[in-house]
Design a protein around this motif. Sequence first.
Motif, PDB file in Angstrom:
ATOM      1  N   ILE A 103       0.827  -1.213   0.000  1.00 45.84           N
ATOM      2  CA  ILE A 103       0.000   0.000   0.000  1.00 45.84           C
ATOM      3  C   ILE A 103       0.859   1.260   0.000  1.00 45.84           C
ATOM      4  N   GLY A 104       2.115   1.143  -0.397  1.00 46.87           N
ATOM      5  CA  GLY A 104       3.002   2.306  -0.419  1.00 46.87           C
ATOM      6  C   GLY A 104       2.560   3.354  -1.418  1.00 46.87           C
ATOM      7  N   GLY A 105       2.927   4.610  -1.148  1.00 46.25           N
ATOM      8  CA  GLY A 105       2.637   5.683  -2.089  1.00 46.25           C
ATOM      9  C   GLY A 105       1.187   6.074  -2.175  1.00 46.25           C
ATOM     10  N   ASN A 106       0.418   5.890  -1.108  1.00 46.69           N
ATOM     11  CA  ASN A 106      -0.976   6.326  -1.070  1.00 46.69           C
ATOM     12  C   ASN A 106      -1.120   7.524  -0.128  1.00 46.69           C
ATOM     13  N   GLN A 107      -2.294   7.722   0.443  1.00 46.84           N
ATOM     14  CA  GLN A 107      -2.539   8.844   1.350  1.00 46.84           C
ATOM     15  C   GLN A 107      -3.078   8.353   2.686  1.00 46.84           C
ATOM     16  N   ILE A 108      -2.633   7.181   3.093  1.00 44.63           N
ATOM     17  CA  ILE A 108      -3.120   6.533   4.310  1.00 44.63           C
ATOM     18  C   ILE A 108      -2.445   7.155   5.533  1.00 44.63           C
ATOM     19  N   GLN A 109      -3.238   7.585   6.510  1.00 47.96           N
ATOM     20  CA  GLN A 109      -2.703   8.213   7.712  1.00 47.96           C
ATOM     21  C   GLN A 109      -2.670   7.272   8.911  1.00 47.96           C
ATOM     22  N   VAL A 110      -3.476   6.205   8.855  1.00 43.85           N
ATOM     23  CA  VAL A 110      -3.540   5.261   9.986  1.00 43.85           C
ATOM     24  C   VAL A 110      -3.430   3.845   9.466  1.00 43.85           C
ATOM     25  N   LEU A 111      -2.519   3.068  10.032  1.00 41.70           N
ATOM     26  CA  LEU A 111      -2.423   1.646   9.703  1.00 41.70           C
ATOM     27  C   LEU A 111      -3.430   0.915  10.577  1.00 41.70           C
ATOM     28  N   GLU A 112      -4.555   0.534   9.986  1.00 41.07           N
ATOM     29  CA  GLU A 112      -5.678  -0.006  10.751  1.00 41.07           C
ATOM     30  C   GLU A 112      -6.446  -1.013   9.903  1.00 41.07           C
ATOM     31  N   GLY A 113      -7.500  -1.590  10.516  1.00 44.87           N
ATOM     32  CA  GLY A 113      -8.418  -2.443   9.774  1.00 44.87           C
ATOM     33  C   GLY A 113      -7.849  -3.768   9.325  1.00 44.87           C
ATOM     34  N   LEU A 114      -6.779  -4.232   9.973  1.00 48.45           N
ATOM     35  CA  LEU A 114      -6.153  -5.492   9.559  1.00 48.45           C
ATOM     36  C   LEU A 114      -6.235  -6.559  10.646  1.00 48.45           C
ATOM     37  N   ASP A 115      -7.115  -6.363  11.614  1.00 45.09           N
ATOM     38  CA  ASP A 115      -7.182  -7.291  12.743  1.00 45.09           C
ATOM     39  C   ASP A 115      -7.761  -8.651  12.358  1.00 45.09           C
ATOM     40  N   LYS A 116      -8.386  -8.766  11.191  1.00 50.26           N
ATOM     41  CA  LYS A 116      -8.909 -10.062  10.744  1.00 50.26           C
ATOM     42  C   LYS A 116      -7.921 -10.787   9.818  1.00 50.26           C
ATOM     43  N   CYS A 117      -6.859 -10.121   9.463  1.00 48.77           N
ATOM     44  CA  CYS A 117      -5.859 -10.726   8.558  1.00 48.77           C
ATOM     45  C   CYS A 117      -4.813 -11.467   9.388  1.00 48.77           C
ATOM     46  N   ILE A 118      -5.181 -12.618   9.856  1.00 47.20           N
ATOM     47  CA  ILE A 118      -4.360 -13.337  10.837  1.00 47.20           C
ATOM     48  C   ILE A 118      -3.179 -14.075  10.211  1.00 47.20           C
ATOM     49  N   TYR A 119      -3.058 -14.033   8.885  1.00 55.39           N
ATOM     50  CA  TYR A 119      -1.913 -14.666   8.210  1.00 55.39           C
ATOM     51  C   TYR A 119      -1.010 -13.631   7.520  1.00 55.39           C
ATOM     52  N   LEU A 120      -1.229 -12.378   7.826  1.00 55.40           N
ATOM     53  CA  LEU A 120      -0.492 -11.309   7.155  1.00 55.40           C
ATOM     54  C   LEU A 120       0.946 -11.242   7.672  1.00 55.40           C
ATOM     55  N   THR A 121       1.913 -11.588   6.829  1.00 58.15           N
ATOM     56  CA  THR A 121       3.318 -11.626   7.236  1.00 58.15           C
ATOM     57  C   THR A 121       4.127 -10.443   6.711  1.00 58.15           C
ATOM     58  N   GLU A 122       3.635  -9.748   5.674  1.00 59.39           N
ATOM     59  CA  GLU A 122       4.406  -8.653   5.086  1.00 59.39           C
ATOM     60  C   GLU A 122       3.505  -7.458   4.783  1.00 59.39           C
ATOM     61  N   ILE A 123       3.934  -6.283   5.248  1.00 61.55           N
ATOM     62  CA  ILE A 123       3.224  -5.029   4.955  1.00 61.55           C
ATOM     63  C   ILE A 123       4.228  -4.012   4.434  1.00 61.55           C
ATOM     64  N   TYR A 124       3.904  -3.416   3.283  1.00 65.13           N
ATOM     65  CA  TYR A 124       4.739  -2.383   2.682  1.00 65.13           C
ATOM     66  C   TYR A 124       3.912  -1.108   2.619  1.00 65.13           C
ATOM     67  N   ALA A 125       4.168  -0.198   3.554  1.00 67.56           N
ATOM     68  CA  ALA A 125       3.362   1.024   3.667  1.00 67.56           C
ATOM     69  C   ALA A 125       4.238   2.269   3.590  1.00 67.56           C
ATOM     70  N   GLU A 126       5.251   2.245   2.753  1.00 72.85           N
ATOM     71  CA  GLU A 126       6.223   3.322   2.686  1.00 72.85           C
ATOM     72  C   GLU A 126       5.692   4.547   1.932  1.00 72.85           C
ATOM     73  N   ASN A 127       6.255   5.703   2.271  1.00 69.16           N
ATOM     74  CA  ASN A 127       6.069   6.948   1.502  1.00 69.16           C
ATOM     75  C   ASN A 127       4.604   7.325   1.280  1.00 69.16           C
ATOM     76  N   GLN A 128       3.856   7.413   2.355  1.00 67.47           N
ATOM     77  CA  GLN A 128       2.482   7.905   2.258  1.00 67.47           C
ATOM     78  C   GLN A 128       2.505   9.425   2.037  1.00 67.47           C
ATOM     79  N   HIS A 129       1.580   9.913   1.224  1.00 68.16           N
ATOM     80  CA  HIS A 129       1.479  11.347   0.960  1.00 68.16           C
ATOM     81  C   HIS A 129       0.622  11.968   2.062  1.00 68.16           C
ATOM     82  N   LEU A 130       1.278  12.374   3.139  1.00 73.66           N
ATOM     83  CA  LEU A 130       0.593  12.846   4.338  1.00 73.66           C
ATOM     84  C   LEU A 130       0.509  14.371   4.357  1.00 73.66           C
TER      85      LEU A 130
END
Length: 345
Positions: A103-130
Amino acid sequence: MVKLTSDLIAKQTPGHNKRRADETVEHYLSRLTHLPFQNRGIDSIDVIPPCRLLTVIYLYDNIINKIENINFAENLTHLYLQNNRIQKLENLDYCSKLQKLYIGGNQIQVLEGLDKCIYLTEIYAENQHLPEGEKLVFEPRTLQCLSNVLEILNVSGNNLDSLVELGCLEKLQELTANNNNLENLRELVQLLSMWPHLKRLDTSRNPMCSKSRYRERLIVVSTTLEMLDGKQITDNSRQFLMSWKASREAQQIREKSKSDLRNNGSDPLSNGDYRRNVFKADVGLIRKSQYPIEVVDNAQRTTAVRKDKHSGFLTSNNFNSTEITNSNHNHTISFHDPTQQAFFK
């Protein structure tokens, strides 16, 4: 403006996996495993019939502003949404098998809503346009749910001034947090003890990188690190730094003992307790093959062994052909092991 629909998928899916002339749209969607629709000018996602075999969706480099209607891919494992206009992480509750999220390069301000993703091993949230002055925020519930599964996290370029909230990520193996506003080196040193599996760390281009012994302090604290700021950590460099740390600790023991004795009006060199503390500190380092500078200097000189209580102590503790002699005025160490002699040469 382009909307991702089932008809668009059936007509324009590239590659070898195209729809046959006599195949219905529903049947075609049911056998898809990958959906490559990157860089198509897509701005929204329509309601799409179930694609039960679909595991990978490529929707990066589009103009999507909202995550919606992803529940058609109940077995999704990889989701590529980088470089869009997404402002909020949402509607991923049905992606319970998701493993990698880009999800890199978006406008996301909060890393949220992933509490049901119980197998999530990798998150790429770099360079958000804040917005100016804002930083990426981590929802505590999401972090807690990912604490036992998340292994790779990229949060570079998000104006972060602290990583303390990430301390709960016990399985973390790779963290990329370069180009932020991290200044507290002591905080990072403490966090490294909370990440026992961390192998790769990149905190380059942060203010704390200019602090004294930045790299050395991190390497000494974490024995699992293999790569720091893009540079490999060799066994030799780690061993050297561990010896350096041990030497400093031994010196601190000496200085503390001297200070305590002087405060009590005693001469350190004539005090038996002080000499024993120094002697034990040096012996401990030798047994660990960690030699302080003072011991290395004395190792070239040899004096006669005096039959006193220290000789008895050494006899009762086998040091594998390493002879340590002690006198009233100094401590002299002689090494008869050829490998140890080579070390000091």
